[in-house]
Write a protein that holds these residues in place. Structure first.
Motif, short mmCIF file in Angstrom:
data_model
loop_
_atom_site.label_atom_id
_atom_site.label_comp_id
_atom_site.label_asym_id
_atom_site.label_seq_id
_atom_site.Cartn_x
_atom_site.Cartn_y
_atom_site.Cartn_z
N LYS A 46 0.83 -1.19 0.00
CA LYS A 46 0.00 0.00 0.00
C LYS A 46 0.88 1.26 0.00
N ASN A 47 1.97 1.20 0.77
CA ASN A 47 2.81 2.38 0.92
C ASN A 47 3.78 2.60 -0.24
N THR A 48 4.12 1.53 -0.96
CA THR A 48 5.15 1.69 -2.00
C THR A 48 4.61 1.54 -3.40
N GLN A 49 3.39 1.10 -3.55
CA GLN A 49 2.84 0.77 -4.86
C GLN A 49 2.98 1.92 -5.86
N ALA A 50 2.66 3.12 -5.41
CA ALA A 50 2.66 4.27 -6.32
C ALA A 50 4.05 4.51 -6.90
N ARG A 51 5.07 4.22 -6.12
CA ARG A 51 6.42 4.50 -6.57
C ARG A 51 7.05 3.36 -7.37
N ARG A 52 6.83 2.13 -6.91
CA ARG A 52 7.64 1.04 -7.47
C ARG A 52 6.85 -0.11 -8.06
N GLY A 53 5.60 0.09 -8.38
CA GLY A 53 4.83 -1.03 -8.87
C GLY A 53 4.47 -1.93 -7.71
N ASP A 54 4.22 -3.19 -7.98
CA ASP A 54 3.72 -4.10 -6.95
C ASP A 54 4.71 -5.22 -6.69
N PRO A 55 5.51 -5.10 -5.64
CA PRO A 55 6.59 -6.07 -5.44
C PRO A 55 6.12 -7.45 -5.01
N PHE A 56 4.89 -7.59 -4.51
CA PHE A 56 4.52 -8.87 -3.90
C PHE A 56 3.44 -9.62 -4.66
N GLU A 57 3.05 -9.11 -5.81
CA GLU A 57 1.97 -9.78 -6.53
C GLU A 57 2.41 -11.20 -6.90
N PRO A 58 1.55 -12.24 -6.65
CA PRO A 58 1.95 -13.60 -7.00
C PRO A 58 2.25 -13.73 -8.49
N VAL A 59 3.07 -14.71 -8.83
CA VAL A 59 3.54 -14.87 -10.20
C VAL A 59 2.38 -15.02 -11.17
N ALA A 60 1.34 -15.74 -10.77
CA ALA A 60 0.22 -16.02 -11.66
C ALA A 60 -0.44 -14.72 -12.13
N ALA A 61 -0.30 -13.66 -11.35
CA ALA A 61 -0.99 -12.42 -11.69
C ALA A 61 -0.07 -11.45 -12.42
N MET A 62 1.15 -11.88 -12.70
CA MET A 62 2.14 -10.97 -13.26
C MET A 62 1.76 -10.46 -14.64
N GLU A 63 1.00 -11.26 -15.37
CA GLU A 63 0.67 -10.87 -16.74
C GLU A 63 -0.02 -9.51 -16.80
N SER A 64 -0.64 -9.13 -15.69
CA SER A 64 -1.40 -7.88 -15.71
C SER A 64 -0.61 -6.71 -15.16
N VAL A 65 0.67 -6.94 -14.87
CA VAL A 65 1.46 -5.89 -14.24
C VAL A 65 1.52 -4.65 -15.11
N GLU A 66 1.63 -4.87 -16.42
CA GLU A 66 1.74 -3.72 -17.32
C GLU A 66 0.50 -2.84 -17.27
N SER A 67 -0.66 -3.48 -17.40
CA SER A 67 -1.89 -2.70 -17.39
C SER A 67 -2.07 -2.04 -16.02
N LYS A 68 -1.61 -2.72 -14.96
CA LYS A 68 -1.75 -2.19 -13.62
C LYS A 68 -0.90 -0.92 -13.47
N ASN A 69 0.35 -1.00 -13.95
CA ASN A 69 1.22 0.16 -13.87
C ASN A 69 0.64 1.33 -14.66
N ALA A 70 0.05 0.99 -15.80
CA ALA A 70 -0.57 2.04 -16.61
C ALA A 70 -1.68 2.71 -15.81
N ASN A 71 -2.47 1.88 -15.10
CA ASN A 71 -3.55 2.43 -14.28
C ASN A 71 -3.00 3.35 -13.20
N ASP A 72 -1.87 2.92 -12.59
CA ASP A 72 -1.29 3.71 -11.52
C ASP A 72 -0.89 5.09 -12.02
N ARG A 73 -0.34 5.12 -13.23
CA ARG A 73 0.09 6.41 -13.77
C ARG A 73 -1.10 7.34 -13.99
N VAL A 74 -2.19 6.73 -14.47
CA VAL A 74 -3.40 7.53 -14.69
C VAL A 74 -3.90 8.08 -13.36
N ALA A 75 -3.85 7.21 -12.33
CA ALA A 75 -4.39 7.59 -11.02
C ALA A 75 -3.45 8.49 -10.23
#
Lengths: 239, 141
Positions: B112-141
């Motif tokens: 919660k505290n670091t997500q905005a700066r560094r992406g999501d360090p703890f997301e399980p591997v199975a969910a990694m495919e969505s990291v790109e779209s997630k980061n894009a969302n973070d930039r928008v937000a």
């Protein structure tokens, strides 16, 4: 997301990517003032991502702890963030979010430390396979006798808890067959239990963790665990 | 015949005691888990050397052939050790569960505290495919 409301919905989830998003959206659509935490119990699918995208806080357990360890993680999260009430709700879409108020009201009103949403209290269209139905009756008989109060649906995973119960269960939540055991453990340690009739749906996708053919084995193991629970000692837990 | 079994019993007890001593010395076995082993090895050693005591113990237990009593006592210690291990294992399982629960809750707080700066360090591997779209969302937000 920090605490926004005084009630936390705890959803244990293991490989529920097909259902979990819909479950969370259904809760949010009711407009009830609740926060939602999904305890991802070592899923190998995209449960965590789907749940987070649907707006829930997601706690990722590093490996599978089983339903008991997962729900207990939710209680610990609730304590850490100062929630007054917790609701346990399955991640498979069986439970109807609109019924949350029914099980929460008795706890908020001080009538119960644990309110159980029961499928069997009123006539419902919920169909239970014969062997499981038989198991339910055995649990109902044994648990009602041990608790001194009629409990019709001991395996229901749709429950509301008071802060007092959360404190106790964060320390003592049973590991293996938590629902029937929690009834006995709470009931015998001075917590008030109340059952409320609710509707439940059949599972929409995926498989239940208990299939019909293993229910007899399951029943014997749970009865043994309950028998042992009666003789365990529990310390008073204070806030 | 009886002399021979006595020699084997003495040798066996000595070997067990030596192995345990060596494991502790190399820090592969913690002392607190070795006490029961040592006790077992020493009692068996005493009974193997001290024939009279073994015969009295056998008579007390109602065992006619004295060396058999050694096996009974050894089996008893085997059970005791197994129980001891199960106790240790149960404690470790409980501690392991608590660690996993605390870890996951703390990870969520860090995320919660670091997500905005560094992406999501703890997301399980199975969910990694969505990291790109997630980061894009973070930039928008």
């Amino acid at each position: 997301m920090d605490r926004q409301h005084d009630t936390l919905i705890i959803i244990p989830a293991f490989n529920e990517q097909e259902n979990i998003g819909r479950v969370i959206r259904e809760i949010r659509d009711t407009g009830y003032p609740v926060d939602v935490v999904v305890i991802n119990d070592g899923s190998t699918d995209a449960t965590a991502r789907v749940a987070r995208e649907a707006g829930a806080v997601v706690i990722n357990l590093p490996f599978n702890l089983g339903i008991g360890g997962a729900v207990q993680t939710g209680f610990k999260y609730a304590l850490r963030h100062g929630y007054e009430y917790a609701i346990q709700l399955d991640g498979d879409g069986q439970h109807v979010a609109a019924e949350i108020r029914k099980i929460l009201d008795p706890v908020k009103g001080g009538e119960a430390d644990m309110a159980i949403g029961s499928r069997y209290l009123a006539e419902t269209d919920y169909k239970t396979p014969l062997m499981r139905r038989l198991g339910m009756l055995v649990f109902s008989f044994v648990n009602s006798a041990l608790v001194g109060q009629k409990i019709t649906d001991n395996t229901s995973g749709f429950r509301a808890f008071s802060r007092r119960a959360i404190l106790f269960l964060a320390k003592y939540y049973p590991a293996d067959y938590p629902e029937p055991e929690a009834v006995v453990v709470l009931g015998r340690n001075g917590f008030k239990i109340k059952e409320v009739p609710v509707r439940m749906r059949p599972r929409a996708a995926g498989e239940s963790s208990i299939n019909a053919f293993r229910s007899v084995y399951y029943m014997v193991k749970v009865l043994l665990a309950i028998f042992v629970d009666v003789f365990k000692s529990y310390q008073k837990v204070s806030a | 015949m009886q002399m021979r079994i006595q020699i084997f019993a003495v040798l066996g007890s000595l070997i067990v005691a030596a192995i345990i001593f060596e494991l502790i010395r190399k820090r592969k076995l913690q002392e607190k888990y070795s006490l029961l082993w040592f006790t077992a090895a020493i009692i068996l050693l005493i009974l193997s050397v001290w024939r009279e005591l073994l015969e009295k113990t056998a008579a007390f237990l109602g065992v006619y052939y004295a060396p058999s009593a050694l096996f009974i006592i050894a089996a008893f210690f085997g059970m005791l050790l197994a129980l001891h291990f199960t106790l240790v294992l149960s404690k470790l399982t409980e501690q392991n569960k608590i660690l996993a629960q605390e870890l996951s809750i703390l990870q969520e707080e860090i995320r919660k505290n670091t997500q905005a700066r560094r992406g999501d360090p703890f997301e399980p591997v199975a969910a990694m495919e969505s990291v790109e779209s997630k980061n894009a969302n973070d930039r928008v937000a």
